[in-house]
Write a protein that holds these residues in place. Structure first.
Motif, short mmCIF file in Angstrom:
data_model
loop_
_atom_site.label_atom_id
_atom_site.label_comp_id
_atom_site.label_asym_id
_atom_site.label_seq_id
_atom_site.Cartn_x
_atom_site.Cartn_y
_atom_site.Cartn_z
N GLY A 135 0.83 -1.19 0.00
CA GLY A 135 0.00 0.00 0.00
C GLY A 135 0.87 1.25 0.00
N PHE A 136 0.22 2.42 -0.02
CA PHE A 136 0.97 3.67 -0.13
C PHE A 136 1.85 3.93 1.08
CE2 PHE A 136 1.24 8.34 0.42
CZ PHE A 136 1.98 8.62 -0.72
N GLN A 141 7.56 4.76 3.26
CA GLN A 141 8.63 4.26 4.12
C GLN A 141 9.87 3.94 3.30
OE1 GLN A 141 8.72 0.09 6.01
NE2 GLN A 141 7.71 1.33 7.55
N ILE A 142 9.68 3.33 2.14
CA ILE A 142 10.81 2.93 1.30
C ILE A 142 11.63 4.14 0.86
CG2 ILE A 142 11.36 2.06 -1.02
CD1 ILE A 142 9.26 -0.10 -0.53
N PHE A 143 10.97 5.26 0.56
CA PHE A 143 11.68 6.44 0.10
C PHE A 143 12.14 7.35 1.25
CE2 PHE A 143 9.53 5.52 -4.01
CZ PHE A 143 10.66 5.49 -4.81
N ASP A 144 11.86 6.97 2.47
CA ASP A 144 12.20 7.79 3.63
C ASP A 144 13.66 7.55 4.01
OD1 ASP A 144 12.51 8.96 6.16
OD2 ASP A 144 10.42 8.53 6.71
N PRO A 145 14.51 8.58 4.01
CA PRO A 145 15.94 8.39 4.29
C PRO A 145 16.23 7.93 5.72
CG PRO A 145 15.40 10.73 4.14
CD PRO A 145 14.19 9.97 3.69
N PRO A 168 -2.45 2.23 -4.20
CA PRO A 168 -3.00 3.32 -3.39
C PRO A 168 -4.51 3.22 -3.31
CG PRO A 168 -2.36 4.12 -5.56
CD PRO A 168 -1.92 2.69 -5.48
N ARG A 169 -5.07 3.62 -2.18
CA ARG A 169 -6.51 3.47 -1.96
C ARG A 169 -7.26 4.70 -2.45
NH1 ARG A 169 -6.72 0.70 4.11
NH2 ARG A 169 -5.01 -0.72 3.78
N GLY A 170 -7.88 4.59 -3.62
CA GLY A 170 -8.70 5.67 -4.14
C GLY A 170 -7.90 6.73 -4.88
N THR A 171 -8.59 7.74 -5.41
CA THR A 171 -7.98 8.79 -6.22
C THR A 171 -6.96 9.58 -5.43
OG1 THR A 171 -10.03 8.97 -7.49
CG2 THR A 171 -8.46 10.78 -7.69
N ALA A 172 -7.28 9.90 -4.19
CA ALA A 172 -6.35 10.68 -3.36
C ALA A 172 -5.02 9.96 -3.21
CB ALA A 172 -6.97 10.96 -1.99
#
Length: 265
Positions: A135-136, A141-145, A168-172
């Motif tokens: 999920g998003f 987390q993966i891109f968090d340094p 990702p859940r939904g348009t937002a």
């Protein structure tokens, strides 16, 4: 249970990256899609995300196989004391047999995706392509340094070994994913990230709320999970006896398993 616990005992978090197949799971090959989580407990949102993985798998031009996965060391998660990892593996195994029978289970000793990708590549040479399903919140987390000594070097290694399949859940959520990938520090990694639409109806389903027995939690898990929760009382406090003494049903289960299996995870 004895077989699963034996495999868990072999996975040492401080060792080099390791992976094992749960009993009944075929060895990974070709394209593999891996959904790693604590599944504490597995919810209908977890199942829906796995179904999205199957939809992506069916769209591939080469054979693709789906796996859920556990790690003995989970990144940025609560310290899980109960239920045991052993119980969670067995519960998910039973659930998948009933609901998604072609989905296997992998067991890792490490929580970082780069370590998991390394373990799969080293252990299963017939694997051609790895995608981690998530999920998003996970891709943030993966891109968090904060999780790396050298973020870019680690991400370069990760994307040399694997790709990401994000739901990702939904348009937002889709807009937030696009914004994350458009940031200058992330743009070069964007080609390795694939988006898979996911119903926003699952936005508020949380394993934490299920553990806390929030309003309507029964609808967020399947009957197999409700039965496990009822029978083991893994998320319940001690019961009071008529003499005001207390008994912890789940702790008694753990003690019984220790007698039968030795140390349990």
């Amino acid at each position: 249970m004895r077989h699963v616990q034996r495999l868990l005992n072999q996975l040492q978090p401080d060792a080099d990256p390791q992976v094992a197949c749960a009993p009944g799971t075929p060895p990974p090959r070709d394209t593999v899609i891996i959904f790693t989580g604590s599944f504490n407990p597995p919810t209908v949102a977890h199942l829906a995300l796995l179904k999205q993985g199957w939809r992506y798998a069916r769209a591939q031009r080469e054979p693709a196989h789906l796996y859920s996965a556990f790690s003995k060391r989970t990144v940025d998660k609560e310290g899980v004391e109960r239920p045991l990892l052993l119980d969670r593996v067995i519960l998910l195994q039973d659930l998948l047999r009933a609901r998604l029978p072609r989905t296997g289970i992998l067991l890792f000793n490490r929580g970082l995706y780069v370590d998991q990708a390394r373990a799969v590549r080293q252990t299963f040479p017939r694997v051609k392509r790895i995608l981690f399903l998530m999920g998003f919140d996970k891709i943030e987390q993966i891109f968090d340094p904060r999780y790396y000594e050298d973020r870019d070097a680690s991400l370069e290694e990760l994307f040399h070994l694997a790709e990401l399949l994000v739901a990702p859940r939904g348009t937002a959520g889709e807009e937030a994913l696009a914004e994350l990938l458009q940031r200058p520090q992330n743009q070069r990694f964007a080609p390795y990230v694939h988006s898979q639409s996911f119903d926003a109806a699952y936005r508020d389903i949380s394993a934490t709320l299920v553990r806390e027995k929030g309003k309507g939690y029964e609808h967020d898990v399947t009957r197999e999970v409700r039965r496990f929760m009822r029978d083991t009382r893994a998320y319940e406090g001690p019961l009071k006896r008529a003499d005001d003494s207390e008994v912890d049903i789940y702790n008694e289960r753990v003690q019984y398993l220790k007698q039968r299996l030795g140390p349990v995870s």
